[in-house]
Design a protein around this motif. Structure first.
Motif, short mmCIF file in Angstrom:
data_model
loop_
_atom_site.label_atom_id
_atom_site.label_comp_id
_atom_site.label_asym_id
_atom_site.label_seq_id
_atom_site.Cartn_x
_atom_site.Cartn_y
_atom_site.Cartn_z
N LEU A 81 18.70 -15.11 -16.10
CA LEU A 81 19.20 -15.25 -17.66
C LEU A 81 18.88 -16.00 -18.13
CD1 LEU A 81 22.72 -13.89 -18.30
CD2 LEU A 81 21.93 -15.99 -19.28
N ASN A 82 18.47 -17.49 -17.45
CA ASN A 82 18.02 -18.42 -18.47
C ASN A 82 16.62 -18.32 -19.20
OD1 ASN A 82 20.04 -19.99 -18.03
ND2 ASN A 82 19.21 -21.29 -16.60
N VAL A 83 15.65 -17.65 -18.26
CA VAL A 83 14.29 -17.37 -18.87
C VAL A 83 14.18 -16.32 -19.66
CG1 VAL A 83 11.90 -16.75 -18.19
CG2 VAL A 83 13.25 -18.58 -16.74
N LEU A 84 14.89 -14.92 -19.18
CA LEU A 84 14.76 -13.66 -19.74
C LEU A 84 15.69 -13.46 -21.02
CD1 LEU A 84 14.45 -11.25 -16.74
CD2 LEU A 84 12.79 -12.47 -18.01
N VAL A 85 16.80 -13.95 -20.99
CA VAL A 85 17.69 -13.76 -22.18
C VAL A 85 17.87 -14.74 -23.20
CG1 VAL A 85 20.19 -13.42 -22.87
CG2 VAL A 85 19.12 -12.26 -20.76
N ILE A 86 18.03 -16.18 -22.54
CA ILE A 86 18.07 -17.31 -23.49
C ILE A 86 16.63 -17.62 -24.36
CG2 ILE A 86 18.65 -19.67 -23.57
CD1 ILE A 86 20.57 -19.33 -21.51
N LEU A 87 15.78 -17.65 -23.21
CA LEU A 87 14.30 -18.20 -23.66
C LEU A 87 13.95 -16.95 -24.63
CD1 LEU A 87 11.94 -20.25 -21.29
CD2 LEU A 87 13.26 -20.62 -23.56
N GLY A 88 14.16 -15.78 -24.36
CA GLY A 88 13.82 -14.48 -25.00
C GLY A 88 14.68 -14.63 -26.50
N LEU A 89 15.50 -14.86 -26.43
CA LEU A 89 16.30 -14.96 -27.81
C LEU A 89 15.98 -16.10 -28.77
CD1 LEU A 89 20.09 -14.26 -26.83
CD2 LEU A 89 18.77 -13.02 -28.52
N ALA A 90 15.60 -17.32 -27.86
CA ALA A 90 15.12 -18.31 -28.74
C ALA A 90 13.74 -18.27 -29.23
CB ALA A 90 14.91 -19.55 -27.65
N ALA A 91 12.92 -17.40 -28.72
CA ALA A 91 11.42 -17.14 -28.87
C ALA A 91 11.43 -16.12 -30.18
CB ALA A 91 10.80 -16.47 -27.81
N LEU A 92 12.53 -15.26 -30.17
CA LEU A 92 12.72 -14.03 -31.42
C LEU A 92 13.14 -14.99 -32.39
CD1 LEU A 92 14.51 -11.18 -29.64
CD2 LEU A 92 12.00 -11.09 -30.59
N ILE A 93 13.90 -16.08 -32.35
CA ILE A 93 14.34 -16.72 -33.57
C ILE A 93 13.13 -17.61 -34.14
CG2 ILE A 93 16.01 -18.76 -34.07
CD1 ILE A 93 17.72 -17.61 -32.22
N ARG A 290 2.24 -20.79 -26.10
CA ARG A 290 2.96 -20.40 -27.09
C ARG A 290 3.71 -19.36 -26.75
NH1 ARG A 290 3.57 -21.24 -32.53
NH2 ARG A 290 3.94 -19.48 -33.72
N LEU A 291 5.00 -19.13 -27.12
CA LEU A 291 5.78 -18.05 -27.04
C LEU A 291 6.37 -17.59 -28.32
CD1 LEU A 291 8.38 -18.79 -24.25
CD2 LEU A 291 6.48 -17.50 -23.87
N GLY A 292 5.81 -16.34 -28.50
CA GLY A 292 6.08 -15.64 -29.93
C GLY A 292 7.04 -14.55 -29.91
N ARG A 293 7.19 -14.18 -30.89
CA ARG A 293 8.37 -13.12 -30.95
C ARG A 293 8.09 -11.80 -30.10
NH1 ARG A 293 8.64 -15.18 -36.19
NH2 ARG A 293 10.50 -16.03 -36.63
N VAL A 294 6.93 -11.68 -29.67
CA VAL A 294 6.39 -10.21 -29.08
C VAL A 294 6.96 -10.81 -27.57
CG1 VAL A 294 4.74 -8.71 -28.01
CG2 VAL A 294 4.85 -9.44 -30.48
N ASP A 295 6.50 -11.97 -27.41
CA ASP A 295 6.99 -12.57 -25.79
C ASP A 295 8.56 -12.50 -25.85
OD1 ASP A 295 4.18 -13.13 -25.25
OD2 ASP A 295 4.23 -14.80 -26.36
N GLY A 296 8.96 -12.92 -26.66
CA GLY A 296 10.55 -12.75 -26.53
C GLY A 296 10.96 -11.53 -26.21
N PHE A 297 10.62 -10.58 -27.01
CA PHE A 297 11.03 -9.11 -26.83
C PHE A 297 10.59 -8.67 -25.32
CE2 PHE A 297 9.92 -4.69 -26.95
CZ PHE A 297 11.25 -3.88 -27.41
N ILE A 298 9.58 -9.13 -24.87
CA ILE A 298 9.07 -8.95 -23.47
C ILE A 298 10.14 -9.11 -22.50
CG2 ILE A 298 7.35 -9.12 -21.76
CD1 ILE A 298 5.08 -8.99 -24.05
N LEU A 299 10.43 -10.58 -22.73
CA LEU A 299 11.37 -11.24 -21.79
C LEU A 299 12.79 -10.38 -21.80
CD1 LEU A 299 10.70 -14.91 -22.51
CD2 LEU A 299 10.00 -13.87 -20.42
N LEU A 300 13.29 -10.26 -23.05
CA LEU A 300 14.63 -9.44 -23.07
C LEU A 300 14.52 -8.06 -22.37
CD1 LEU A 300 15.45 -10.43 -26.76
CD2 LEU A 300 16.79 -11.06 -24.80
#
Length: 311
Positions: A81-93, A290-300
């Motif tokens: 959850l830490n990687v896929l959800v929390i980092l995913g949300l952070a990267a989207l922001i 770099r983690l962009g918004r697309v990467d954040g979406f992929i993680l989620l």
């Protein structure tokens, strides 16, 4: 009505865990500072482990109560959850740069220790010998952090730490009250989670991997999302990767030393998936660190896929 009561107790347990961890870290760090322990050491130990306090308390409590699936599920589920959800949300922001040292060292180390946990638990349990191995590796990792911080390659303290130093009486009170809240909160969370699992006909593994993992990851969630909003992405990523390492080495190691922890066969898949999430993070970070918004979406989307597989 019984379900509502258990949900309320679960929520109360999480609140007590988060607040207790906050008070305990502030108090313990202040006591250590008053005793003349360098801020560097405080930052690498007490403060760094602070966000993992809820996972530690819940895993130990679950182990003592015989709820082994919550012990392992909480740690492995939190790491996923830490990687896929929390980092995913952070990267989207806020798109985030990933530090070179994180890409070259910390993420590969997390993958390696996830596989180490899989290997140690493959025979069905984390014995005291297995736990000892994890704790030895943990000490080695802390030594590495200390050396790298002394060389100025990573930061072991923050501006906030100096501001949080309290008087000795207040620090001791915060430490004791914080520890008490963590203990009480962990008991509420484990008992309520077990009761909810039985009422809904769900396995403790599922509850541990999802609801309990989310609740105990609240400190990481708040810290990382706040860091992303404040355009401080290094803190967001470093907090998550460091927490994942502490979760496996310190929490499973400590739990296994206190009482051997069963490692059910289904957790083999979950642990491999946890290692896979770190590999995905590495692959997304490698091209330009770099983690962009697309990467954040992929993680989620990765978490949605995982959730679907364990339903």
């Amino acid at each position: 009505m019984e379900m509502l009561i258990q949900l309320a107790l679960l929520a109360l347990g999480f609140v007590l865990l988060v607040k207790g961890a906050d008070w305990f870290v502030d108090g313990a760090a202040s006591v250590a500072a008053k005793l003349g322990i360098p801020q560097l050491v405080i930052g690498l130990t007490i403060v760094a482990m602070g966000t993992s306090a809820p996972e530690a308390a819940v895993s130990l409590t679950a182990a003592f109560h015989g709820n082994a699936d919550i012990t392992i599920g909480n740690v492995v589920g939190s790491n996923i959850l830490n990687v896929l959800v929390i980092l995913g949300l952070a990267a989207l922001i806020c798109p985030m740069a990933v530090a070179k040292l994180t890409v070259l060292v910390d993420i590969p180390v997390t993958i390696a220790i996830s596989l180490l946990l899989l290997g140690l638990g493959f025979d069905g349990s984390i014995s005291r010998l297995d736990a000892g191995i994890l704790l030895v590796v943990f000490i080695g990792y802390l030594s590495y952090l200390f050396i790298m911080t002394k060389k100025g390659l990573i930061s072991g303290e923050s501006e906030e730490e100096d501001a949080k130093i309290q008087s000795v009486p207040k620090a001791l009170l915060c430490t004791v009250l914080g520890l008490a809240l963590i203990i009480v909160g962990s008991n509420f969370a484990v008992d309520a989670a077990s009761a909810i699992a039985k009422m809904l006909g769900l396995s403790e593994r599922f509850i541990g991997l999802t609801i309990v993992a989310l609740g105990t990851s609240l400190p990481e969630l708040f810290t990382s999302v706040a860091a992303a909003i404040k355009k401080n992405p290094d803190m967001a990523i470093g907090n998550i990767v460091g927490s994942n390492i502490f979760n496996i080495l310190f929490i499973v190691g400590l739990s296994g030393m206190v009482i051997p922890v069963p490692f059910a066969p289904p957790f083999r898949f979950d642990t491999i998936f946890a290692a896979g999430t770190m590999l995905l993070l590495l692959l997304l970070s490698l091209p330009n660190r770099r983690l962009g918004r697309v990467d954040g979406f992929i993680l989620l989307m990765g978490y949605i896929a995982y959730f679907w597989t364990i339903l």
